[in-house]
Design an enzyme around this catalytic site. Structure first.
Site, PDB file in Angstrom:
ATOM      1  N   ASN A   9       0.859  -1.188   0.000  1.00  0.00           N
ATOM      2  CA  ASN A   9       0.000   0.000   0.000  1.00  0.00           C
ATOM      3  C   ASN A   9       0.891   1.233   0.000  1.00  0.00           C
ATOM      4  OD1 ASN A   9      -1.822   2.041   0.514  1.00  0.00           O
ATOM      5  ND2 ASN A   9      -2.243   1.413   2.637  1.00  0.00           N
ATOM      6  N   LYS A  11       0.049   4.314  -0.349  1.00  0.00           N
ATOM      7  CA  LYS A  11      -0.608   5.505   0.226  1.00  0.00           C
ATOM      8  C   LYS A  11      -0.400   6.733  -0.675  1.00  0.00           C
ATOM      9  CE  LYS A  11       0.155   3.456   4.702  1.00  0.00           C
ATOM     10  NZ  LYS A  11       0.115   3.606   6.128  1.00  0.00           N
ATOM     11  N   HIS A  97      -9.402   0.920   5.412  1.00  0.00           N
ATOM     12  CA  HIS A  97      -8.069   1.122   6.001  1.00  0.00           C
ATOM     13  C   HIS A  97      -8.217   2.050   7.208  1.00  0.00           C
ATOM     14  CE1 HIS A  97      -3.938   2.475   6.509  1.00  0.00           C
ATOM     15  NE2 HIS A  97      -3.583   1.365   5.869  1.00  0.00           N
ATOM     16  N   GLU A  99      -6.618   4.507   8.152  1.00  0.00           N
ATOM     17  CA  GLU A  99      -6.519   5.951   7.859  1.00  0.00           C
ATOM     18  C   GLU A  99      -7.840   6.478   7.297  1.00  0.00           C
ATOM     19  OE1 GLU A  99      -2.940   5.515   5.589  1.00  0.00           O
ATOM     20  OE2 GLU A  99      -1.908   5.006   7.444  1.00  0.00           O
ATOM     21  N   GLU A 169      -5.322  -5.291  10.790  1.00  0.00           N
ATOM     22  CA  GLU A 169      -4.311  -4.257  10.976  1.00  0.00           C
ATOM     23  C   GLU A 169      -4.601  -3.500  12.269  1.00  0.00           C
ATOM     24  OE1 GLU A 169      -2.281  -3.098   7.062  1.00  0.00           O
ATOM     25  OE2 GLU A 169      -4.028  -1.831   7.275  1.00  0.00           O
ATOM     26  N   GLY A 175       2.397   2.131  10.752  1.00  0.00           N
ATOM     27  CA  GLY A 175       3.327   3.259  10.581  1.00  0.00           C
ATOM     28  C   GLY A 175       4.015   3.672  11.863  1.00  0.00           C
ATOM     29  N   SER A 214       3.480  -2.306  10.362  1.00  0.00           N
ATOM     30  CA  SER A 214       4.940  -2.250  10.509  1.00  0.00           C
ATOM     31  C   SER A 214       5.652  -3.544  10.118  1.00  0.00           C
ATOM     32  CB  SER A 214       5.309  -1.822  11.941  1.00  0.00           C
ATOM     33  OG  SER A 214       4.815  -0.526  12.199  1.00  0.00           O
TER      34      SER A 214
HETATM   35  C1  PEP Z   1      -0.707   0.001   6.097  1.00  0.00           C
HETATM   36  O1  PEP Z   1      -0.733   1.158   5.725  1.00  0.00           O
HETATM   37  O2  PEP Z   1      -1.624  -0.768   5.803  1.00  0.00           O
HETATM   38  C2  PEP Z   1       0.436  -0.440   6.894  1.00  0.00           C
HETATM   39  C3  PEP Z   1       0.403  -1.634   7.407  1.00  0.00           C
HETATM   40  O3  PEP Z   1       1.478   0.458   7.035  1.00  0.00           O
HETATM   41  P1  PEP Z   1       2.923   0.155   7.710  1.00  0.00           P
HETATM   42  O4  PEP Z   1       3.430  -1.135   7.113  1.00  0.00           O
HETATM   43  O5  PEP Z   1       3.752   1.327   7.333  1.00  0.00           O
HETATM   44  O6  PEP Z   1       2.686   0.026   9.178  1.00  0.00           O
END
Ligand code: PEP
Length: 254
Positions: A9, A11, A97, A99, A169, A175, A214
């Site tokens: 992803n 973003k 997601h 966000e 998630e 992040g 992460s």
């Molecule tokens: C994500 O945006 O779905 C995500 C898991 O980001 P990150 O790997 O940066 O934590």
């Protein structure tokens, strides 16, 4: 065995040049991407979908988008319809997601409508679910995830989940450099499968469930080896060709 899904992803990151360079470098690892043990998917911003689709010609990597509007079409300035994503050769779309849920305040019901729109045009939703740190600390993880899933079940029914992928998630791990433990990921995927069993054991067992939060090359193995975790959704580490390809390699070995 099902191939491990390795989903990147991107973003709202990168310029046209950076995205082009990233894709070219990733695609130069054809043997890794072409392994039957992994299914690699990338999720660029809407505006780069066409470019990335062209860069993916002759590549086994598949294309997805990061969001979709909940309406079929109409006067919704600045929005993108599911049929438009199909036109751009997307096969997947990330929905719910964290966000979107937390920054853009998308409700469970809105996410469910988006899932419905995606399914109507045979786009596979990657439905993200996950709890805030406060939810986890107060023992509400399962209740939050149940509510997120129930809204979608109410909108599309259990059987539609055959066309969905779920990504667990935890919001506090996205992040942040923090990750869930493999045990936490295992316990949540088991909970999700238990919920989906109401739609049939086969459905629940066959469901692909990813972990995201992460994930990096050095911790990917700990998630990809968790029973019931069928892949990873990667943010930051998918923006560097080497780390993304290294995670794909871990997927092949898992
Ligand atoms: C994500 O945006 O779905 C995500 C898991 O980001 P990150 O790997 O940066 O934590």
């Amino acid at each position: 065995m099902k191939p491990k899904i390795i989903a990147g992803n991107w973003k709202m990151q990168g310029s046209l040049q950076e995205i082009t360079n990233l894709m070219r470098e990733v695609c130069s690892n054809f043997d890794v991407l072409n392994s039957p043990s992994v299914q690699v998917i990338v999720f660029p911003s809407f505006v780069y979908l066409h470019t990335v689709h062209q860069l993916l010609q002759n590549s086994p990597v598949l294309l997805g988008a990061q969001n979709v509007n909940e309406h079929v079409a109409g006067a919704y300035t600045g929005e993108v319809a599911a049929s438009m994503l199909k036109d751009m050769r997307c096969q997947f779309v990330i929905l719910g997601h964290s966000e979107r849920r937390h920054v853009y305040k998308e409700s469970n019901e809105l996410v469910a409508e988006k899932v419905q729109r995606a399914l109507e045009v045979q786009l596979t939703p990657i439905l993200c679910v996950g709890e805030l740190l406060e939810d986890r600390e107060k023992g509400r993880t399962e209740a939050v995830i149940q509510a997120q899933l129930q809204a979608v079940i109410d909108a599309v029914g259990y059987q539609a989940f055959q066309q969905c992928i779920i990504a667990y998630e935890p919001v506090w791990a996205i992040g942040t450099g923090l990750t869930a433990t493999p045990e936490q990921a295992e316990s949540v995927q088991a909970f999700i499968r238990k919920l989906l069993k109401q739609g049939g054991t086969e459905l629940a067992n066959k469901m692909s469930i990813l972990y995201g939060g992460s994930v990096k090359p050095d911790n990917a193995a700990s998630f990809l080896s968790v029973p019931g975790i069928d892949g990873v959704l990667i943010g930051g580490a998918s923006l560097k060709a080497q780390s993304f390809v290294d995670i794909c390699k871990v997927g092949i070995q898992s």
